[in-house]
Scaffold this motif. Sequence first.
Motif, PDB file in Angstrom:
ATOM      1  N   HIS A   1       0.845  -1.203   0.000  1.00 46.06           N
ATOM      2  CA  HIS A   1       0.000   0.000   0.000  1.00 46.06           C
ATOM      3  C   HIS A   1       0.879   1.253   0.000  1.00 46.06           C
ATOM      4  N   ALA A   2       1.859   1.301   0.891  1.00 48.74           N
ATOM      5  CA  ALA A   2       2.745   2.465   0.972  1.00 48.74           C
ATOM      6  C   ALA A   2       3.525   2.668  -0.322  1.00 48.74           C
ATOM      7  N   ALA A   3       4.034   1.561  -0.872  1.00 50.88           N
ATOM      8  CA  ALA A   3       4.824   1.658  -2.100  1.00 50.88           C
ATOM      9  C   ALA A   3       3.991   2.222  -3.252  1.00 50.88           C
ATOM     10  N   ARG A   4       2.726   1.800  -3.335  1.00 58.32           N
ATOM     11  CA  ARG A   4       1.878   2.273  -4.426  1.00 58.32           C
ATOM     12  C   ARG A   4       1.524   3.739  -4.258  1.00 58.32           C
ATOM     13  N   LEU A   5       1.288   4.195  -3.030  1.00 59.29           N
ATOM     14  CA  LEU A   5       0.995   5.614  -2.820  1.00 59.29           C
ATOM     15  C   LEU A   5       2.205   6.472  -3.157  1.00 59.29           C
ATOM     16  N   ASN A   6       3.378   6.010  -2.769  1.00 58.19           N
ATOM     17  CA  ASN A   6       4.588   6.772  -3.077  1.00 58.19           C
ATOM     18  C   ASN A   6       4.853   6.825  -4.578  1.00 58.19           C
ATOM     19  N   ILE A  19      -7.461  -3.815   4.723  1.00 58.00           N
ATOM     20  CA  ILE A  19      -7.806  -4.272   3.381  1.00 58.00           C
ATOM     21  C   ILE A  19      -8.635  -3.217   2.651  1.00 58.00           C
ATOM     22  N   ASP A  20      -9.648  -2.698   3.331  1.00 58.48           N
ATOM     23  CA  ASP A  20     -10.525  -1.712   2.713  1.00 58.48           C
ATOM     24  C   ASP A  20      -9.757  -0.456   2.312  1.00 58.48           C
ATOM     25  N   ALA A  21      -8.867   0.001   3.189  1.00 60.79           N
ATOM     26  CA  ALA A  21      -8.091   1.209   2.878  1.00 60.79           C
ATOM     27  C   ALA A  21      -7.205   0.992   1.661  1.00 60.79           C
ATOM     28  N   ALA A  22      -6.578  -0.170   1.576  1.00 58.04           N
ATOM     29  CA  ALA A  22      -5.705  -0.447   0.430  1.00 58.04           C
ATOM     30  C   ALA A  22      -6.503  -0.497  -0.864  1.00 58.04           C
ATOM     31  N   ARG A  23      -7.647  -1.145  -0.824  1.00 59.88           N
ATOM     32  CA  ARG A  23      -8.462  -1.236  -2.046  1.00 59.88           C
ATOM     33  C   ARG A  23      -8.943   0.145  -2.486  1.00 59.88           C
ATOM     34  N   ARG A  24      -9.369   0.989  -1.544  1.00 58.24           N
ATOM     35  CA  ARG A  24      -9.858   2.318  -1.895  1.00 58.24           C
ATOM     36  C   ARG A  24      -8.738   3.213  -2.399  1.00 58.24           C
ATOM     37  N   ASN A  25      -7.578   3.146  -1.736  1.00 64.84           N
ATOM     38  CA  ASN A  25      -6.487   4.044  -2.107  1.00 64.84           C
ATOM     39  C   ASN A  25      -5.814   3.648  -3.414  1.00 64.84           C
ATOM     40  N   VAL A  26      -5.637   2.351  -3.624  1.00 68.40           N
ATOM     41  CA  VAL A  26      -4.907   1.891  -4.814  1.00 68.40           C
ATOM     42  C   VAL A  26      -5.851   1.704  -5.992  1.00 68.40           C
ATOM     43  N   GLY A  27      -7.089   1.284  -5.721  1.00 64.81           N
ATOM     44  CA  GLY A  27      -8.086   1.236  -6.777  1.00 64.81           C
ATOM     45  C   GLY A  27      -8.266  -0.112  -7.433  1.00 64.81           C
ATOM     46  N   LEU A  28      -8.703  -0.074  -8.686  1.00 64.19           N
ATOM     47  CA  LEU A  28      -9.160  -1.266  -9.389  1.00 64.19           C
ATOM     48  C   LEU A  28      -8.082  -2.325  -9.526  1.00 64.19           C
ATOM     49  N   SER A  29      -6.821  -1.926  -9.611  1.00 67.99           N
ATOM     50  CA  SER A  29      -5.760  -2.911  -9.813  1.00 67.99           C
ATOM     51  C   SER A  29      -5.662  -3.909  -8.668  1.00 67.99           C
ATOM     52  N   LEU A  83      -0.840  -6.942  -4.933  1.00 67.25           N
ATOM     53  CA  LEU A  83      -1.850  -6.574  -3.941  1.00 67.25           C
ATOM     54  C   LEU A  83      -3.124  -7.389  -4.125  1.00 67.25           C
ATOM     55  N   ASP A  84      -3.489  -7.677  -5.364  1.00 67.41           N
ATOM     56  CA  ASP A  84      -4.652  -8.526  -5.610  1.00 67.41           C
ATOM     57  C   ASP A  84      -4.472  -9.874  -4.909  1.00 67.41           C
ATOM     58  N   ARG A  85      -3.320 -10.494  -5.092  1.00 74.09           N
ATOM     59  CA  ARG A  85      -3.080 -11.813  -4.498  1.00 74.09           C
ATOM     60  C   ARG A  85      -3.047 -11.763  -2.981  1.00 74.09           C
ATOM     61  N   VAL A  86      -2.298 -10.808  -2.428  1.00 77.98           N
ATOM     62  CA  VAL A  86      -2.166 -10.744  -0.971  1.00 77.98           C
ATOM     63  C   VAL A  86      -3.513 -10.454  -0.321  1.00 77.98           C
ATOM     64  N   LEU A  87      -4.289  -9.549  -0.913  1.00 77.47           N
ATOM     65  CA  LEU A  87      -5.597  -9.230  -0.349  1.00 77.47           C
ATOM     66  C   LEU A  87      -6.550 -10.419  -0.448  1.00 77.47           C
ATOM     67  N   ARG A  88      -6.527 -11.133  -1.565  1.00 74.68           N
ATOM     68  CA  ARG A  88      -7.375 -12.327  -1.689  1.00 74.68           C
ATOM     69  C   ARG A  88      -6.987 -13.379  -0.648  1.00 74.68           C
ATOM     70  N   ASP A  89      -5.675 -13.576  -0.501  1.00 71.86           N
ATOM     71  CA  ASP A  89      -5.209 -14.561   0.482  1.00 71.86           C
ATOM     72  C   ASP A  89      -5.627 -14.174   1.892  1.00 71.86           C
ATOM     73  N   LEU A  90      -5.446 -12.902   2.227  1.00 68.57           N
ATOM     74  CA  LEU A  90      -5.774 -12.455   3.578  1.00 68.57           C
ATOM     75  C   LEU A  90      -7.275 -12.538   3.834  1.00 68.57           C
ATOM     76  N   GLU A  91      -8.075 -12.114   2.872  1.00 68.84           N
ATOM     77  CA  GLU A  91      -9.532 -12.181   3.037  1.00 68.84           C
ATOM     78  C   GLU A  91      -9.992 -13.627   3.230  1.00 68.84           C
ATOM     79  N   THR A  92      -9.390 -14.548   2.495  1.00 67.07           N
ATOM     80  CA  THR A  92      -9.757 -15.957   2.628  1.00 67.07           C
ATOM     81  C   THR A  92      -9.300 -16.519   3.960  1.00 67.07           C
ATOM     82  N   TYR A  93      -8.087 -16.201   4.349  1.00 67.54           N
ATOM     83  CA  TYR A  93      -7.518 -16.736   5.597  1.00 67.54           C
ATOM     84  C   TYR A  93      -8.250 -16.187   6.827  1.00 67.54           C
ATOM     85  N   LEU A  94      -8.774 -14.989   6.711  1.00 64.35           N
ATOM     86  CA  LEU A  94      -9.514 -14.412   7.836  1.00 64.35           C
ATOM     87  C   LEU A  94     -10.824 -15.156   8.117  1.00 64.35           C
TER      88      LEU A  94
END
Length: 370
Positions: free
Chosen positions: A250-255, A318-328, A336-347
């Motif tokens: 998330h930080a890397a993409r904002l920068n 997760i929500d903040a990353a999706r909103r800030n980085v967007g559709l990608s 980020l797509d993979r990590v977020l999918r993995d985290l959402e599933t693991y949660l």
Amino acid sequence: MRNAPALADVPFVSDALDPALEAEIFARATAVDEAAAFPGGDIAALAAAGLLAAPLPVSVGGGGVGLTGPVAELRTLLSGVGRASLTVGRLFEGHVNAAKLVDRYGGPSAVIASEAAAGRISGVWNAERGPGLRAAKVDGGWRLDGRKIHCSGAGSIRRPLVTARDKDDAVRLFLPDLTSPGVNIDLTVWRAAGMRGTATGTVDFAGVFVPDAAAVGGPGDYYRSPLFSGGAWRVLAVQLGGVERVMLLHAARLNASGRGNDPVFRARFARAAGSAETARLLVAEASMRAEASGDPAAIDAYVDLARATFEDLALGCIDAARRNVGLSTFIAPDPLDRVLRDLETYLRQPFIDSSRDHAAAWLLAHEGRI
């Protein structure tokens, strides 16, 4: 508008896993996800680094990590592996869980040590539907019949720790050899959005013999407090690694995009950063309480509270990353797509609402003091 300073390159990360090994596993994670294949190369890398032996007792050549010494050593290791890959972290935590249960309740730790020496992990398979897995006493051992579901590492793990109910409906623990006749593994059922490389499947047992030497502990040990509910802190530690990776990306993409100069995007990031830091502190406290000697009921209540609270915190990140980085963040092969999918599933851990309710009941009975 004056440019804001760049966001930290490595925020919210505690040292544990060798950085080169972490980077190596992270670099392979996209291919593992795309192939939905067991991460054999990553498990081999953990074995080569001595990490499969790390949680085993010193008496069988292990490192005793998580069995002796400060709990922070195991906690940061689990988070480091999770930061590299939640898929690998899930499998590694199962291996740690099996090692701890066998050591705690009495069983063949040497069997898991032998598997680790061969570069293979163990795991704990408890989930089932309907009759599940049954154990019948026979001469010299036990006969296993039935089915386990959601078995992570099925097809690659040779000696998992499985739960089965005996004739009195008591839960017992066994270390069957999955190369035995009567074992059938189906990996086609695992079509999850995330954690695709865990090779999770359904395993059928038809008259599988397990010698007495491969039985672990006694009836009811698996669900005994505080190791069962309290031990859930280890899953949180792995998930924390996923949250840390989300924050890094998330930080890397904002920068890189320049959006880090916009106060609206920074506000979202700041809330996520606060959630990530709160999650880190919560997991640290839960691990220390769970591994210290104390009232099992109090330990269970705290870890249950941590489980429920951690989920809220992680979902906020997760929500903040999706909103800030967007559709990608919804499009492969973006990391980020993979990590977020993995985290959402693991949660999606079982009984989170029950854990929250149990923690609330305990708190109310103790004047709100945890």
